[in-house]
Design a protein around this motif. Structure first.
Motif: not given
Length: 69
Positions: A13-39
């Protein structure tokens, strides 16, 4: 005295949570690069920082894993 170890299901379960959090982290970082809204970018940056903190708090539980012993 023996160290307290996680049960197998807790380790998985800990492994699954860490994997999920890692995917969320990668997605947020990727979306920051294509987002134009500063807020929205600031909100995503807060999410990235919180997610990194969460992952760092979860990682020590691997030391209690039965799979490592």
């Amino acid at each position: 005295m023996d160290k307290e170890m996680l049960a197998l299901h807790e380790t998985l379960e800990t492994h699954e949570i860490i994997n999920f959090k890692t995917v969320c982290l990668l997605r947020s970082k990727l979306m920051q690069g294509i987002c134009f809204n500063n807020e929205l970018k600031e909100l995503m940056e807060k999410d990235v920082k919180q997610t990194i903190q969460d992952i760092n708090e979860l990682l020590p539980f691997y030391k209690q894993s039965q799979l490592l012993h």
